[in-house]
Design a protein around this motif. Sequence first.
Motif, PDB file in Angstrom:
ATOM      1  N   ASP A  62     -28.018  33.263   2.525  1.00 39.40           N
ATOM      2  CA  ASP A  62     -28.741  32.000   2.696  1.00 39.40           C
ATOM      3  C   ASP A  62     -28.297  31.300   3.975  1.00 39.40           C
ATOM      4  O   ASP A  62     -27.164  31.502   4.440  1.00 39.40           O
ATOM      5  N   PRO A  63     -29.148  30.439   4.552  1.00 36.81           N
ATOM      6  CA  PRO A  63     -28.768  29.712   5.766  1.00 36.81           C
ATOM      7  C   PRO A  63     -27.474  28.924   5.548  1.00 36.81           C
ATOM      8  O   PRO A  63     -27.319  28.244   4.520  1.00 36.81           O
ATOM      9  N   GLY A  64     -26.540  29.067   6.480  1.00 32.45           N
ATOM     10  CA  GLY A  64     -25.279  28.331   6.403  1.00 32.45           C
ATOM     11  C   GLY A  64     -24.234  28.968   5.510  1.00 32.45           C
ATOM     12  O   GLY A  64     -23.106  28.481   5.431  1.00 32.45           O
ATOM     13  N   GLU A  65     -24.597  30.036   4.849  1.00 30.60           N
ATOM     14  CA  GLU A  65     -23.683  30.689   3.922  1.00 30.60           C
ATOM     15  C   GLU A  65     -22.941  31.813   4.658  1.00 30.60           C
ATOM     16  O   GLU A  65     -23.545  32.514   5.467  1.00 30.60           O
ATOM     17  N   ASP A  66     -21.648  32.007   4.358  1.00 36.33           N
ATOM     18  CA  ASP A  66     -20.968  33.147   4.980  1.00 36.33           C
ATOM     19  C   ASP A  66     -21.175  34.387   4.116  1.00 36.33           C
ATOM     20  O   ASP A  66     -21.495  34.301   2.923  1.00 36.33           O
ATOM     21  N   ASP A  67     -20.985  35.548   4.751  1.00 36.93           N
ATOM     22  CA  ASP A  67     -21.321  36.814   4.084  1.00 36.93           C
ATOM     23  C   ASP A  67     -20.565  36.997   2.762  1.00 36.93           C
ATOM     24  O   ASP A  67     -21.131  37.457   1.769  1.00 36.93           O
ATOM     25  N   PHE A  68     -19.289  36.645   2.778  1.00 32.81           N
ATOM     26  CA  PHE A  68     -18.490  36.889   1.566  1.00 32.81           C
ATOM     27  C   PHE A  68     -18.944  35.986   0.416  1.00 32.81           C
ATOM     28  O   PHE A  68     -19.010  36.423  -0.740  1.00 32.81           O
ATOM     29  N   THR A  69     -19.272  34.749   0.735  1.00 34.75           N
ATOM     30  CA  THR A  69     -19.789  33.831  -0.295  1.00 34.75           C
ATOM     31  C   THR A  69     -21.075  34.385  -0.886  1.00 34.75           C
ATOM     32  O   THR A  69     -21.300  34.338  -2.102  1.00 34.75           O
ATOM     33  N   THR A  70     -21.925  34.932  -0.021  1.00 36.17           N
ATOM     34  CA  THR A  70     -23.157  35.568  -0.511  1.00 36.17           C
ATOM     35  C   THR A  70     -22.830  36.725  -1.449  1.00 36.17           C
ATOM     36  O   THR A  70     -23.440  36.851  -2.523  1.00 36.17           O
ATOM     37  N   ALA A  71     -21.884  37.570  -1.036  1.00 31.77           N
ATOM     38  CA  ALA A  71     -21.543  38.742  -1.847  1.00 31.77           C
ATOM     39  C   ALA A  71     -21.100  38.309  -3.252  1.00 31.77           C
ATOM     40  O   ALA A  71     -21.534  38.888  -4.262  1.00 31.77           O
ATOM     41  N   LEU A  72     -20.273  37.262  -3.314  1.00 31.51           N
ATOM     42  CA  LEU A  72     -19.803  36.769  -4.622  1.00 31.51           C
ATOM     43  C   LEU A  72     -20.950  36.147  -5.423  1.00 31.51           C
ATOM     44  O   LEU A  72     -21.091  36.380  -6.623  1.00 31.51           O
ATOM     45  N   ARG A  73     -21.761  35.353  -4.748  1.00 26.08           N
ATOM     46  CA  ARG A  73     -22.874  34.676  -5.447  1.00 26.08           C
ATOM     47  C   ARG A  73     -23.859  35.703  -6.003  1.00 26.08           C
ATOM     48  O   ARG A  73     -24.268  35.621  -7.173  1.00 26.08           O
ATOM     49  N   GLU A  74     -24.216  36.671  -5.181  1.00 27.98           N
ATOM     50  CA  GLU A  74     -25.196  37.674  -5.631  1.00 27.98           C
ATOM     51  C   GLU A  74     -24.620  38.542  -6.762  1.00 27.98           C
ATOM     52  O   GLU A  74     -25.343  38.940  -7.668  1.00 27.98           O
ATOM     53  N   THR A  75     -23.329  38.835  -6.684  1.00 27.47           N
ATOM     54  CA  THR A  75     -22.712  39.633  -7.744  1.00 27.47           C
ATOM     55  C   THR A  75     -22.741  38.862  -9.070  1.00 27.47           C
ATOM     56  O   THR A  75     -23.020  39.444 -10.127  1.00 27.47           O
ATOM     57  N   ALA A  77     -25.095  40.654 -11.615  1.00 27.17           N
ATOM     58  CA  ALA A  77     -24.301  41.475 -12.545  1.00 27.17           C
ATOM     59  C   ALA A  77     -23.501  40.626 -13.535  1.00 27.17           C
ATOM     60  O   ALA A  77     -22.951  41.171 -14.505  1.00 27.17           O
ATOM     61  N   GLY A  78     -23.412  39.335 -13.281  1.00 23.90           N
ATOM     62  CA  GLY A  78     -22.683  38.456 -14.198  1.00 23.90           C
ATOM     63  C   GLY A  78     -21.180  38.446 -13.976  1.00 23.90           C
ATOM     64  O   GLY A  78     -20.460  37.777 -14.714  1.00 23.90           O
ATOM     65  N   TYR A  79     -20.697  39.147 -12.978  1.00 17.95           N
ATOM     66  CA  TYR A  79     -19.257  39.182 -12.730  1.00 17.95           C
ATOM     67  C   TYR A  79     -18.853  38.090 -11.742  1.00 17.95           C
ATOM     68  O   TYR A  79     -19.479  37.927 -10.700  1.00 17.95           O
ATOM     69  N   SER A  80     -17.744  37.373 -12.072  1.00 18.98           N
ATOM     70  CA  SER A  80     -17.174  36.387 -11.158  1.00 18.98           C
ATOM     71  C   SER A  80     -16.017  37.030 -10.400  1.00 18.98           C
ATOM     72  O   SER A  80     -15.553  38.116 -10.756  1.00 18.98           O
ATOM     73  N   GLU A  81     -15.520  36.271  -9.441  1.00 20.14           N
ATOM     74  CA  GLU A  81     -14.388  36.750  -8.634  1.00 20.14           C
ATOM     75  C   GLU A  81     -13.213  37.111  -9.549  1.00 20.14           C
ATOM     76  O   GLU A  81     -12.489  38.073  -9.288  1.00 20.14           O
ATOM     77  N   GLU A  82     -13.017  36.333 -10.624  1.00 23.44           N
ATOM     78  CA  GLU A  82     -11.880  36.560 -11.538  1.00 23.44           C
ATOM     79  C   GLU A  82     -11.985  37.894 -12.276  1.00 23.44           C
ATOM     80  O   GLU A  82     -10.995  38.412 -12.787  1.00 23.44           O
ATOM     81  N   ASP A  83     -13.197  38.441 -12.384  1.00 27.47           N
ATOM     82  CA  ASP A  83     -13.386  39.731 -13.076  1.00 27.47           C
ATOM     83  C   ASP A  83     -13.003  40.919 -12.183  1.00 27.47           C
ATOM     84  O   ASP A  83     -12.987  42.055 -12.656  1.00 27.47           O
ATOM     85  N   LEU A  84     -12.751  40.641 -10.913  1.00 23.82           N
ATOM     86  CA  LEU A  84     -12.690  41.725  -9.921  1.00 23.82           C
ATOM     87  C   LEU A  84     -11.414  41.689  -9.101  1.00 23.82           C
ATOM     88  O   LEU A  84     -10.842  40.619  -8.867  1.00 23.82           O
ATOM     89  N   ILE A  85     -10.989  42.868  -8.661  1.00 19.68           N
ATOM     90  CA  ILE A  85     -10.003  42.973  -7.583  1.00 19.68           C
ATOM     91  C   ILE A  85     -10.819  43.285  -6.340  1.00 19.68           C
ATOM     92  O   ILE A  85     -11.455  44.355  -6.262  1.00 19.68           O
ATOM     93  N   ILE A  86     -10.838  42.360  -5.420  1.00 22.73           N
ATOM     94  CA  ILE A  86     -11.681  42.552  -4.229  1.00 22.73           C
ATOM     95  C   ILE A  86     -10.801  42.976  -3.052  1.00 22.73           C
ATOM     96  O   ILE A  86      -9.791  42.324  -2.761  1.00 22.73           O
ATOM     97  N   TYR A  87     -11.171  44.063  -2.444  1.00 19.17           N
ATOM     98  CA  TYR A  87     -10.423  44.584  -1.293  1.00 19.17           C
ATOM     99  C   TYR A  87     -11.036  43.992  -0.019  1.00 19.17           C
ATOM    100  O   TYR A  87     -11.963  44.560   0.558  1.00 19.17           O
TER     101      TYR A  87
END
Length: 140
Positions: free
Chosen positions: A40-53, A57-67
């Motif tokens: 989205d406009p003004g959004e950084d790539d990583f924020t998008t990746a988390l939001r779309e996930t 898929a219903g997974y939050s950052e806390e559900d994941l080990i992100i490399y």
Amino acid sequence: MAKRAAGLVIFRRIGEQIQYLLLRASYGDFHWSSPKGHVDPGEDDFTTALRETKEEAGYSEEDLIIYHDKKKVLNYKVNDKPKVVIYWLAQLKDPNKEPMLSDEHVEMKWLSKDDAKRTVGYKDNQDMIDEFHEIILKLQ
Ligand SMILES: Nc1ncnc2c1ncn2[C@@H]1O[C@H](COP(=O)(O)OP(=O)(O)OP(=O)(O)OP(=O)(O)OP(=O)(O)OC[C@H]2O[C@@H](n3cnc4c(N)ncnc43)[C@H](O)[C@@H]2O)[C@@H](O)[C@H]1O
């Protein structure tokens, strides 16, 4: 300007097996991909990746080990227009936690590396899975 999207290549460990999550689109050619979507406009790539996930898929950052340092970029054309998609590698902490799909997808699968490569079909995506798989093997 290229259309930009970002997402996560999510894997889980089931016993000795490494499996990749793929979602099947509910539109167009019903293609399979990892969770991802439009930046989205003004959004950084990583924020998008988390939001779309979360959305897809219903997974939050806390559900994941992100490399954070394991990132791949795909470049391809959709309707003759360039598209760039940024993916980070992520492991699902609880392998028994199943995704919750949105109406953007009709089906999900956890697949071995070779089945995931067959399912995505595209060479650059297949190469990305190979590269991530090598990284995962070195994490053990
Ligand atoms: N086509 C569509 N029709 C109707 N509604 C849509 C739609 N796309 C999105 N929407 C809707 O738009 C809203 C916003 O979605 P949102 O997810 O916010 O944005 P988006 O940019 O549309 O999201 P994606 O990047 O996930 O879209 P996509 O799946 O079309 O992209 P992909 O590159 O995989 O795939 C695009 C094409 O590229 C192909 N492709 C995928 N990977 C490759 C590759 N590596 N090389 C070559 N072609 C590839 C695919 O087969 C596919 O044909 C949502 O409500 C969503 O449902």
